[in-house]
Write an enzyme that holds these catalytic residues in place. Sequence first.
Site, PDB file in Angstrom:
ATOM      1  N   SER A  53      75.141  18.671  45.618  1.00  0.00           N
ATOM      2  CA  SER A  53      73.857  18.228  46.190  1.00  0.00           C
ATOM      3  C   SER A  53      73.604  16.752  45.864  1.00  0.00           C
ATOM      4  CB  SER A  53      72.700  19.092  45.679  1.00  0.00           C
ATOM      5  OG  SER A  53      72.581  18.973  44.271  1.00  0.00           O
ATOM      6  N   HIS A  54      74.255  16.219  44.814  1.00  0.00           N
ATOM      7  CA  HIS A  54      74.047  14.816  44.437  1.00  0.00           C
ATOM      8  C   HIS A  54      75.349  14.011  44.445  1.00  0.00           C
ATOM      9  CE1 HIS A  54      70.242  16.546  43.556  1.00  0.00           C
ATOM     10  NE2 HIS A  54      69.734  15.336  43.496  1.00  0.00           N
ATOM     11  N   ASP A 194      70.018  20.843  47.851  1.00  0.00           N
ATOM     12  CA  ASP A 194      70.567  22.166  48.180  1.00  0.00           C
ATOM     13  C   ASP A 194      69.855  22.770  49.392  1.00  0.00           C
ATOM     14  OD1 ASP A 194      72.682  22.449  46.377  1.00  0.00           O
ATOM     15  OD2 ASP A 194      71.296  22.912  44.744  1.00  0.00           O
TER      16      ASP A 194
HETATM   17  P1  NDP Z   1      71.376  24.191  38.954  1.00  0.00           P
HETATM   18  O1  NDP Z   1      70.408  25.305  39.132  1.00  0.00           O
HETATM   19  O2  NDP Z   1      72.572  24.153  39.820  1.00  0.00           O
HETATM   20  O3  NDP Z   1      71.903  24.155  37.454  1.00  0.00           O
HETATM   21  C1  NDP Z   1      70.979  24.003  36.390  1.00  0.00           C
HETATM   22  C2  NDP Z   1      71.685  24.022  35.062  1.00  0.00           C
HETATM   23  O4  NDP Z   1      71.983  25.372  34.719  1.00  0.00           O
HETATM   24  C3  NDP Z   1      73.003  23.258  35.029  1.00  0.00           C
HETATM   25  O5  NDP Z   1      73.060  22.531  33.845  1.00  0.00           O
HETATM   26  C4  NDP Z   1      74.054  24.370  35.072  1.00  0.00           C
HETATM   27  O6  NDP Z   1      75.265  24.023  34.395  1.00  0.00           O
HETATM   28  C5  NDP Z   1      73.349  25.474  34.328  1.00  0.00           C
HETATM   29  N1  NDP Z   1      73.817  26.798  34.707  1.00  0.00           N
HETATM   30  C6  NDP Z   1      73.882  27.312  35.955  1.00  0.00           C
HETATM   31  N2  NDP Z   1      74.352  28.574  35.908  1.00  0.00           N
HETATM   32  C7  NDP Z   1      74.573  28.866  34.606  1.00  0.00           C
HETATM   33  C8  NDP Z   1      75.062  29.988  33.904  1.00  0.00           C
HETATM   34  N3  NDP Z   1      75.405  31.109  34.534  1.00  0.00           N
HETATM   35  N4  NDP Z   1      75.174  29.928  32.558  1.00  0.00           N
HETATM   36  C9  NDP Z   1      74.824  28.817  31.886  1.00  0.00           C
HETATM   37  N5  NDP Z   1      74.364  27.706  32.492  1.00  0.00           N
HETATM   38  C10 NDP Z   1      74.238  27.733  33.837  1.00  0.00           C
HETATM   39  O7  NDP Z   1      70.591  22.771  39.071  1.00  0.00           O
HETATM   40  P2  NDP Z   1      69.461  22.345  40.097  1.00  0.00           P
HETATM   41  O8  NDP Z   1      69.829  22.858  41.443  1.00  0.00           O
HETATM   42  O9  NDP Z   1      68.124  22.705  39.563  1.00  0.00           O
HETATM   43  O10 NDP Z   1      69.597  20.752  40.084  1.00  0.00           O
HETATM   44  C11 NDP Z   1      70.720  20.144  40.725  1.00  0.00           C
HETATM   45  C12 NDP Z   1      70.744  18.660  40.494  1.00  0.00           C
HETATM   46  O11 NDP Z   1      69.696  18.020  41.204  1.00  0.00           O
HETATM   47  C13 NDP Z   1      70.565  18.197  39.045  1.00  0.00           C
HETATM   48  O12 NDP Z   1      71.699  17.429  38.716  1.00  0.00           O
HETATM   49  C14 NDP Z   1      69.315  17.314  39.060  1.00  0.00           C
HETATM   50  O13 NDP Z   1      69.377  16.195  38.190  1.00  0.00           O
HETATM   51  C15 NDP Z   1      69.314  16.854  40.486  1.00  0.00           C
HETATM   52  N6  NDP Z   1      67.991  16.393  40.928  1.00  0.00           N
HETATM   53  C16 NDP Z   1      67.759  15.033  40.984  1.00  0.00           C
HETATM   54  C17 NDP Z   1      66.536  14.548  41.400  1.00  0.00           C
HETATM   55  C18 NDP Z   1      66.255  13.081  41.412  1.00  0.00           C
HETATM   56  O14 NDP Z   1      65.156  12.688  41.795  1.00  0.00           O
HETATM   57  N7  NDP Z   1      67.163  12.226  41.017  1.00  0.00           N
HETATM   58  C19 NDP Z   1      65.453  15.453  41.834  1.00  0.00           C
HETATM   59  C20 NDP Z   1      65.785  16.846  41.666  1.00  0.00           C
HETATM   60  C21 NDP Z   1      67.020  17.294  41.252  1.00  0.00           C
HETATM   61  P3  NDP Z   1      76.610  23.659  35.250  1.00  0.00           P
HETATM   62  O15 NDP Z   1      76.334  22.296  35.828  1.00  0.00           O
HETATM   63  O16 NDP Z   1      77.712  23.707  34.271  1.00  0.00           O
HETATM   64  O17 NDP Z   1      76.715  24.701  36.323  1.00  0.00           O
END
Ligand code: NDP
Length: 343
Positions: A53-54, A194
């Site tokens: 997504s990023h 997403d």
């Molecule tokens: P996700 O829901 O994909 O993931 C959230 C966190 O949970 C991650 O660190 C992920 O680790 C962890 N995780 C997921 N599944 C498991 C699991 N089964 N067990 C343990 N840990 C788990 O993230 P979001 O969709 O909420 O966010 C996506 C991105 O969007 C982020 O990088 C965020 O910074 C970015 N974003 C940026 C914005 C901006 O303004 N710049 C605004 C909003 C969002 P892993 O990565 O290892 O899967």
Amino acid sequence: RLRGCVGSDTCRLSPEGLLGLITEIFVRAGVPAGPARILARTCVHAERDGAHSHGLHRMPAYLATLATDWVTPGARPRVQESASGTVLVDANNGFAQPALAQAMPLLTRKASEAGVAVMLMKNSHHFGALWLDVEPLAEQGFVALTMVNSSSHMAPVGGTKPVYGTNPMAFACPRDGRPPIVFDQATSVMAKGDIQLAAKSGRPVPPGTGLDKFGKPTEDPAEILDGGTLLPFGGHKGSSIAMMVEILAAALTGGNFSWEIDKSGYTNAHTSRAGQFLLCIDPRLSGENAFAQRIEALARTLMESGQSRLPGDRRHANRKRAEDEGIAVNPALLLSWYDAPRP
Ligand code: NDP
């Protein structure tokens, strides 16, 4: 770099090769070489780690934004020492990551001296994944927590209209001899990137993700994007975390609140002129707490209790695969970005 690929649907580039190409694309779009490489790293490292997504998905929106005057690609950030534990940064309407790179040596020096230091940044555009800002700090032995606010796309609990940004936060903690523990998450049920990817592929989103423009729950991502709103994760709990992000990343830094970001007159601008908060702690100064062993005990207990992996593990596995096999890219898309009209 794309020789031998043109005409095919996909080709594989090494992360370094793709970084060079995306840097050139940013330079052609008017970003000076230093910030261009930092922005390119933000996109390529997200793509490399499977944070799609990023990753490259963001390139058209970066290029469209750069073709407007909304963001200043060659902005000179102002980094100021404030109190002994505070670094103030005015990104001067530039991207957040180059400003952070400039502030980092002062921030880590202060954290090493005092045990803790905070960076407060305003007038910054953050359009990338946040873990990239804290993982390098954990690799240097610091515990770090960061938050950014962004344009209004999310209603507070009970609300039907966007107030908050999707306001993410990222946390990183070092481990002995292993990659750091890093989590990074939006405060919305799903990140906006997403929702866009789901809309592009015609996939519905889970119930509770968002409302349409009439305030009715919908599973159609296109309806959420068309004047609707995202919802916070965990109801009132996620809503309060989004509020905390506004307090730390906007009120405290002097940056815009999410709803104050006014892009009228900049039709094709996508980035948010907002703020960023970053807390950096040196666990080596926390006394005789054997921090590293305590983290290993925590990680072991979590895995023994049935958790299948720690946050960050998926990205590190993807990173290894990308380094071994390259990153799949669409050559026609890369060439279209290369040839995009210059500002
Ligand atoms: P996700 O829901 O994909 O993931 C959230 C966190 O949970 C991650 O660190 C992920 O680790 C962890 N995780 C997921 N599944 C498991 C699991 N089964 N067990 C343990 N840990 C788990 O993230 P979001 O969709 O909420 O966010 C996506 C991105 O969007 C982020 O990088 C965020 O910074 C970015 N974003 C940026 C914005 C901006 O303004 N710049 C605004 C909003 C969002 P892993 O990565 O290892 O899967």
